[in-house]
Design a protein around this motif. Sequence first.
Motif, short mmCIF file in Angstrom:
data_model
loop_
_atom_site.label_atom_id
_atom_site.label_comp_id
_atom_site.label_asym_id
_atom_site.label_seq_id
_atom_site.Cartn_x
_atom_site.Cartn_y
_atom_site.Cartn_z
N UNK A 28 0.84 -1.22 0.00
CA UNK A 28 0.00 0.00 0.00
C UNK A 28 0.87 1.26 0.00
N UNK A 29 1.86 1.30 0.88
CA UNK A 29 2.71 2.48 0.99
C UNK A 29 3.50 2.72 -0.30
N UNK A 30 4.13 1.68 -0.81
CA UNK A 30 4.97 1.84 -2.00
C UNK A 30 4.14 2.19 -3.23
N UNK A 31 2.93 1.65 -3.33
CA UNK A 31 2.07 1.97 -4.47
C UNK A 31 1.62 3.42 -4.38
N UNK A 32 1.20 3.85 -3.20
CA UNK A 32 0.77 5.24 -3.03
C UNK A 32 1.91 6.20 -3.35
N UNK A 212 -7.02 3.17 -8.42
CA UNK A 212 -5.98 2.18 -8.20
C UNK A 212 -6.38 1.19 -7.10
N UNK A 213 -6.21 -0.09 -7.38
CA UNK A 213 -6.30 -1.13 -6.34
C UNK A 213 -4.98 -1.10 -5.57
N UNK A 214 -4.92 -0.25 -4.58
CA UNK A 214 -3.62 0.20 -4.07
C UNK A 214 -2.84 -0.90 -3.35
N UNK A 215 -3.52 -1.86 -2.75
CA UNK A 215 -2.79 -2.99 -2.17
C UNK A 215 -3.25 -4.34 -2.71
N UNK A 238 6.30 -5.73 -8.98
CA UNK A 238 6.22 -5.44 -10.43
C UNK A 238 4.89 -5.94 -10.99
N UNK A 239 4.49 -7.15 -10.58
CA UNK A 239 3.19 -7.67 -11.02
C UNK A 239 2.07 -6.76 -10.54
N UNK A 240 2.12 -6.39 -9.28
CA UNK A 240 1.07 -5.54 -8.71
C UNK A 240 0.98 -4.20 -9.43
N UNK A 241 2.13 -3.55 -9.65
CA UNK A 241 2.14 -2.26 -10.34
C UNK A 241 1.57 -2.39 -11.77
N UNK A 242 1.83 -3.53 -12.40
CA UNK A 242 1.38 -3.73 -13.79
C UNK A 242 -0.12 -3.98 -13.88
N UNK A 249 -9.45 -5.81 -12.13
CA UNK A 249 -8.74 -6.01 -10.87
C UNK A 249 -9.04 -4.95 -9.82
N UNK A 250 -9.63 -3.81 -10.21
CA UNK A 250 -9.69 -2.69 -9.26
C UNK A 250 -10.62 -2.94 -8.07
N UNK A 251 -11.52 -3.91 -8.18
CA UNK A 251 -12.34 -4.24 -7.03
C UNK A 251 -11.69 -5.23 -6.08
N UNK A 252 -10.57 -5.81 -6.52
CA UNK A 252 -9.89 -6.84 -5.73
C UNK A 252 -8.78 -6.16 -4.94
N UNK A 253 -9.18 -5.50 -3.87
CA UNK A 253 -8.23 -4.72 -3.08
C UNK A 253 -8.84 -4.41 -1.73
N UNK A 254 -8.00 -4.25 -0.73
CA UNK A 254 -8.48 -3.82 0.58
C UNK A 254 -8.64 -2.30 0.60
N UNK A 255 -7.67 -1.59 0.03
CA UNK A 255 -7.73 -0.13 -0.07
C UNK A 255 -7.72 0.27 -1.54
#
Length: 262
Positions: A28-32, A212-215, A238-242, A249-255
């Motif tokens: 979450x932190x690194x994506x934000x 963004x599905x941030x985490x 890298x997979x997550x960022x891609x 995928x955007x609904x598959x996230x906690x935040x």
Amino acid sequence: MNTNQYLVDYYNSYDENGRLETKHGAVEFLTTMRYIEKYIREGDNVLEIGAGTGRYSHALARRGYNVDAVELVEHNIEIFRQNTMPDEKITVTQGNALDLSAFPDNKYDITLLLGPLYHLYNDEDKRQALKEAVRVTKQGGIIFAAYIISDICLINYFARGNLSVAEYIENGLIDPVTFAVSSEPKELFELVRKEDIDKLMSVFPTTRLHYVAVDGCALLLREAIDQMDNDTFELYLKYHFATCERQDMVGVTNHSLDIFRK
């Protein structure tokens, strides 16, 4: 007990910094930060509303940006100040996301609203917090608004054999047909879906830049992620960022992170 007291009691004993420093929390932190770095420029003024203990504010101040922070909980402010380094251009003020009258219109290049919307339980309050964030941001400035998404929370309960879903349905907090969630202050966290966020934002003169599905799946995979060696974790990132903006995928996230331009 009022809403603010629930929050004070919770954050007085919760280690928010520690959560973001685990490998799964770091997603979450690194994506934000990756998205903030996409838009922030040298000399920019940053406001973080609901700054907590200052994980993002300090990270940006230590990179040379001018940061003002607002935080409701005194305990968090104490930790924020303890973590402030002498060369940081940073301030922290006790305040509420619903009333930023101490801050002028059109001042900030980057405005972060990364926590308050977790704890607001009706559209009027959410829109007031968003309105204030928009007001203090310069024309053309960028606002980052974070939410907690309900479906991964429910899937997490099911995955761990937790009976809370059935209890919440019985108590009228989860719709038994759609599984939409209604939260209350004593539950601490407001859980939403993207359509709720779209409805909130429909009244604002802003342009969405990213949703963004941030985490992502980090909550569900937390034990596996925390056990990854550094090379595997870098590959997972890298997979997550891609994939974190893919529509499927955007609904598959906690935040989630809604990023928009004023």
